[in-house]
Design an enzyme around this catalytic site. Structure first.
Site, mmCIF file in Angstrom:
data_model
loop_
_atom_site.group_PDB
_atom_site.id
_atom_site.type_symbol
_atom_site.label_atom_id
_atom_site.label_comp_id
_atom_site.label_asym_id
_atom_site.label_seq_id
_atom_site.Cartn_x
_atom_site.Cartn_y
_atom_site.Cartn_z
ATOM 1 N N GLY A 187 21.214 40.983 -24.826
ATOM 2 C CA GLY A 187 20.552 39.705 -24.579
ATOM 3 C C GLY A 187 20.477 39.395 -23.096
ATOM 4 O O GLY A 187 21.349 38.745 -22.533
ATOM 5 N N TYR A 188 19.451 39.922 -22.449
ATOM 6 C CA TYR A 188 19.271 39.706 -21.005
ATOM 7 C C TYR A 188 18.054 38.818 -20.742
ATOM 8 O O TYR A 188 18.168 37.693 -20.328
ATOM 9 C CB TYR A 188 19.085 41.056 -20.287
ATOM 10 C CG TYR A 188 20.357 41.717 -19.784
ATOM 11 C CD1 TYR A 188 21.554 41.600 -20.471
ATOM 12 C CD2 TYR A 188 20.346 42.475 -18.618
ATOM 13 C CE1 TYR A 188 22.712 42.225 -19.997
ATOM 14 C CE2 TYR A 188 21.496 43.097 -18.134
ATOM 15 C CZ TYR A 188 22.674 42.976 -18.835
ATOM 16 O OH TYR A 188 23.796 43.590 -18.364
ATOM 17 N N SER A 236 16.391 44.451 -28.225
ATOM 18 C CA SER A 236 16.095 45.624 -29.062
ATOM 19 C C SER A 236 16.963 45.623 -30.304
ATOM 20 O O SER A 236 18.183 45.509 -30.208
ATOM 21 C CB SER A 236 16.383 46.918 -28.298
ATOM 22 O OG SER A 236 15.831 46.852 -27.028
ATOM 23 N N GLU A 252 21.714 51.514 -18.362
ATOM 24 C CA GLU A 252 20.476 51.378 -19.126
ATOM 25 C C GLU A 252 19.342 52.175 -18.484
ATOM 26 O O GLU A 252 18.595 52.876 -19.152
ATOM 27 C CB GLU A 252 20.065 49.909 -19.227
ATOM 28 C CG GLU A 252 18.753 49.744 -20.007
ATOM 29 C CD GLU A 252 18.294 48.304 -20.147
ATOM 30 O OE1 GLU A 252 18.819 47.436 -19.440
ATOM 31 O OE2 GLU A 252 17.396 48.077 -20.975
ATOM 32 N N GLU A 300 8.359 47.812 -10.289
ATOM 33 C CA GLU A 300 8.333 47.031 -9.048
ATOM 34 C C GLU A 300 9.736 46.561 -8.677
ATOM 35 O O GLU A 300 10.101 46.533 -7.502
ATOM 36 C CB GLU A 300 7.377 45.838 -9.209
ATOM 37 C CG GLU A 300 5.899 46.223 -9.240
ATOM 38 C CD GLU A 300 5.466 46.922 -10.536
ATOM 39 O OE1 GLU A 300 6.171 46.787 -11.565
ATOM 40 O OE2 GLU A 300 4.427 47.601 -10.523
#
Lengths: 399, 379
Positions: free
Chosen positions: A132-133, A166, A249, A384
């Site tokens: 949960g970001y 996810s 990640e 980016e």
């Protein structure tokens, strides 16, 4: 016989006895990876049995310490295990965000109690984790996240919304970035919390992607409860923890192009190009496609060699930049995208099918993967953002 | 083999870096160019380099060499690339010396390679005939003449040909112009009757001669390798050439990038360093990533050549393709990021741009090496 060779013999023998024949076949596109979790009894019992047997030896997390359920293997031994599994085409026993991201971070940063409570269930596949970001208003600007956690003595009460979580619809627990000090500068008021999803205050809703699949969800917190003991790192010190976990990640996403091909995998690029574009004197007939194929194959080689060099430098005790994972995430995902883009160019009209007859399974799968690959340069920090990190941390360019 | 340098190799790099910075700074190339130096490089510098053992790095001690490998030669080339140091290291050692090492018999090696290692004998490789590197595309003919040969034809882009003592010439002893079979390599005296050498001043301030061969007599003892089998020999020589030149390019491009990075931090506009602008940051970060990939494939190729790896040729082509792609993308960006000063002759970045373009085309551009790589992999 060297220690490594006797270990190889032992592994080979053990796998022979313990890896079920059904787990030695490629994925056929219908079967899902085994994710474990509390609802594991509803999943394929053969896959579950394979995972449990591997987990007994800690081989779902081969290099993690034994005291937390890991295999305690050296890197060389882990490589042997990998090779022996590849030799019999054994499926990975457990697909897990816990294995890829949370576990490595907990082993580095967690307290002894936290490691004892959370790491072994990851190894055994008993708890399925999600991340949960991001929030609807906090994507690349992750630190502006608004999900609030209020201190209620022995626990926190959490309110807010996460996005791109996810597998949240089937996850048991979520590791979450929450704001614990709304007054502090944005990076200094964030904490890293573990939250049980089995409570009425947590709900999820899947998001359908352009590829047709729904790997991500939205997750809503409405007076959800989180235990104090599940705060990782210090209160308001969650940003440091979050960044470390992001490095794990990025490595995972950057590596996506190297995943085991399934039964629906198309032939290697040069073969595919020969099949769809024809040959002339044994070469791919279309010179532009041929040049693109060579370019891509060489790019993949260059990335692999750079990963190998980075590993060798670390082994030799040289300073490896923390931004290395950003470089690999950037080029790994762009290369993966370029690969699927090239594959659709090779397949031509056969890459334009969505479902049904008239298309080979791998043609349809390629189309879906091409669409899925667009997310690769966005998830886990956009390209980016990775460029910003390289410019700042490696090149020292000013803000 | 791990993709890191050994302690000895690190030491060689340090020595080379210090030597080049002190004895061959970029001002030297500028001076050679401005004074239209007849050699195009400093003879004094070259003899110092030879005394350091650089002219014999990959060759056996028997011939006065250092008995090291192409990895070590590549390390030195990378460092000479940093200051664009002009020397016959590529022409005489990397290309000429390698041809003798791989194709010369004992007598030929004793006679010529010893001179190369000592820096006294200069060699130049004369293979190219048209505007593009295309090694089998050879019209120059070698016709039998008694127990020897007569060479007739013309060559172009013979690097350092105007100062060479001996020319290694690819000529066709059989077959049609673009055929692989039928090529023979000759090591002929540059002062032999019928040899015409015209110095061509190149854009990078260096030199590459145009060569005419008008009935040049070549003895049987001047044939390198097997008659008609020159392509195999040339393949192996050009692998070393591609990997070694890629190493030089890596040094030049990395230095051009570092200079540009320093400029981005120092140059101010709108009251802030221009390096704080995201439009430039992202492009700089991409250049960095390209250089990281370049460093890996160059080292991998050099190690593969030293280890006789079965994929060494493919790895050499990968390295040259990577660097030939990186050369314009990095050098052009470096000029653009320097703004107005970047297009002045006074600023060094233009010299890096020019050398990058020459090395980009030399021994095959990226398209050539991708074609070669694809061919080797059966497509």
């Amino acid at each position: 016989m060297s220690d490594l060779e006797s270990f190889r013999a032992e592994v080979r023998d053990w796998l022979e006895k313990n890896c079920p024949p059904e787990m030695r076949t490629p994925y056929d596109g219908q079967t899902q990876s085994y994710w474990g979790g509390r609802k594991r009894h509803e999943q394929d019992p053969i896959a579950r049995g394979w995972c449990e047997r591997m987990a007994e030896r800690g081989w779902t997390a081969p290099t993690w310490p034994r005291e937390y359920g890991g295999g305690g293997l050296s890197r060389a031994e882990a490589r042997v295990l990998e090779q022996e599994m590849a030799r019999i085409h054994a499926r990975p026993p457990l697909a897990s965000i816990g294995l890829m991201m949370l576990g490595p971070m907990l082993l580095e940063t967690g307290t002894e109690e936290q490691k004892r409570e959370h790491v072994p269930p990851i190894v055994k596949g008993e708890i399925k984790w999600c991340q949960g970001y991001s929030e609807p208003g906090a994507g690349s600007d992750l630190a502006s996240l608004q999900t609030r956690a209020e201190d209620r003595g022995d626990h926190f009460i959490v309110n807010g919304q996460k996005i791109w979580t996810s597998g949240a619809d089937t996850a048991d627990m979520i590791f979450c970035l929450v704001r614990t000090d709304p007054e502090a500068p944005k990076h200094d008021g964030i904490s890293f919390l573990l939250i049980d999803m089995d409570q009425p205050g947590v709900t999820t809703s899947p998001i359908r992607l352009i590829s047709g699949s729904s790997p991500f969800c939205q997750t809503f917190f409405s007076d959800a409860r989180a235990e104090k003991r599940d705060l990782i790192g210090t209160l308001n010190g969650g940003w440091t923890v979050a960044k470390r976990l992001l490095q794990f990640e990025r490595q995972g996403i950057g590596n996506m192009g190297n995943r085991n091909p399934g039964a629906n995998a198309p032939p290697p690029l040069p073969e595919l190009a020969k099949r769809y574009c024809g040959t002339r004197d044994g070469r791919i007939a279309d010179p532009l496609i041929r040049d693109r194929v060579a370019r891509l194959e060489m790019q993949q080689q260059a990335i692999q060699k750079t990963m190998a060099r980075s590993g060798d430098e670390a082994k030799a005790g040289q300073n490896v930049s923390a931004a290395t994972s950003s470089s690999f995430k950037l080029i790994g995902t762009e290369c993966n995208q370029a690969k699927f883009d090239l594959m659709t160019s090779i397949l031509g009209a056969q890459s334009l099918g969505w479902e049904g007859d008239g298309f080979e399974a791998y043609e349809l799968e390629t189309t879906r993967q091409w669409l899925r690959s667009f997310a690769n340069t966005i998830e886990g920090g956009t390209s980016e953002v990775q460029l910003n990190i390289i410019a700042k941390r490696v090149l020292g360019l000013p803000d | 083999m791990p993709l890191v340098l050994t302690e000895e190799q690190e030491l060689l790099r340090e020595t080379a870096r210090e030597f080049v910075a002190e004895r061959a700074p970029i001002a030297q190339l500028r001076q050679l160019r401005d004074e239209r130096d007849p050699s195009g490089f400093s003879r004094e510098l070259w003899s110092e380099m030879a005394q350091l053992g650089w002219a014999g790095i990959p060759f056996s001690e028997e011939y006065g060499g250092a008995d090291l490998g192409y990895t070590e030669l590549g390390i030195v080339l990378e460092e000479t690339g940093r200051t664009l140091a002009a020397s016959p290291l590529v022409s005489s050692v990397l290309l000429g010396g390698s041809t003798l090492l791989l194709g010369g018999n004992e007598t030929q090696r004793k006679e010529w390679l010893t001179g190369v290692c000592g820096g006294e004998t200069l060699l130049a490789l004369a293979i190219q005939e048209g505007p593009h590197h295309s090694p089998w595309n050879v019209a120059t003919r070698a016709e039998t003449d008694g127990d020897g040969y007569r060479l007739n034809g013309a060559k172009t882009f013979v690097v350092d040909g105007h100062v060479a003592d001996r020319l290694i010439v690819a000529a066709r002893s059989a077959g049609e112009q673009s055929e692989r079979d039928g090529l023979t390599l000759f090591c002929v005296d540059a002062s032999a009757p019928g040899v015409g050498l015209a110095r061509a001043s190149m854009v990078d301030g260096r030199n590459a001669a145009r060569l005419t061969l008008d009935g040049v007599r070549a003895e049987r003892s001047e044939v390198l390798g097997e008659i008609g089998q020159g392509a195999e020999l040339l393949d192996a020589v050009l692998d070393r050439g591609a990997a070694g030149l890629a190493a030089e390019m890596l040094g030049s491009l990395d230095t051009a990038f570092q200079k540009t990075l320093a400029y981005l931090k120092q140059r101010e506009q709108f009251g802030v360093p221009i390096g704080s602008f995201q439009a430039l940051k992202h492009r700089a970060a991409r250049m960095f990533v390209q250089l990281e990939l370049s460093r890996s494939v160059v080292l991998d190729a050099l190690q593969a050549l030293d280890g006789d790896h079965p994929d060494a040729s493919a790895k050499a082509s990968l390295a040259k393709a990577q660097l030939s792609d990186a050369a314009p993308s990095i050098a052009n960006e470096c000029v653009q990021m320097h703004g107005g000063i970047g297009v002045t002759d006074e600023e060094d970045i233009g010299l890096y741009l020019k050398r990058a373009r020459v090395t980009q085309f030399a021994l095959g551009d990226a398209a050539f090496h991708r074609d070669r790589y694809a061919g080797m992999h059966g497509y």
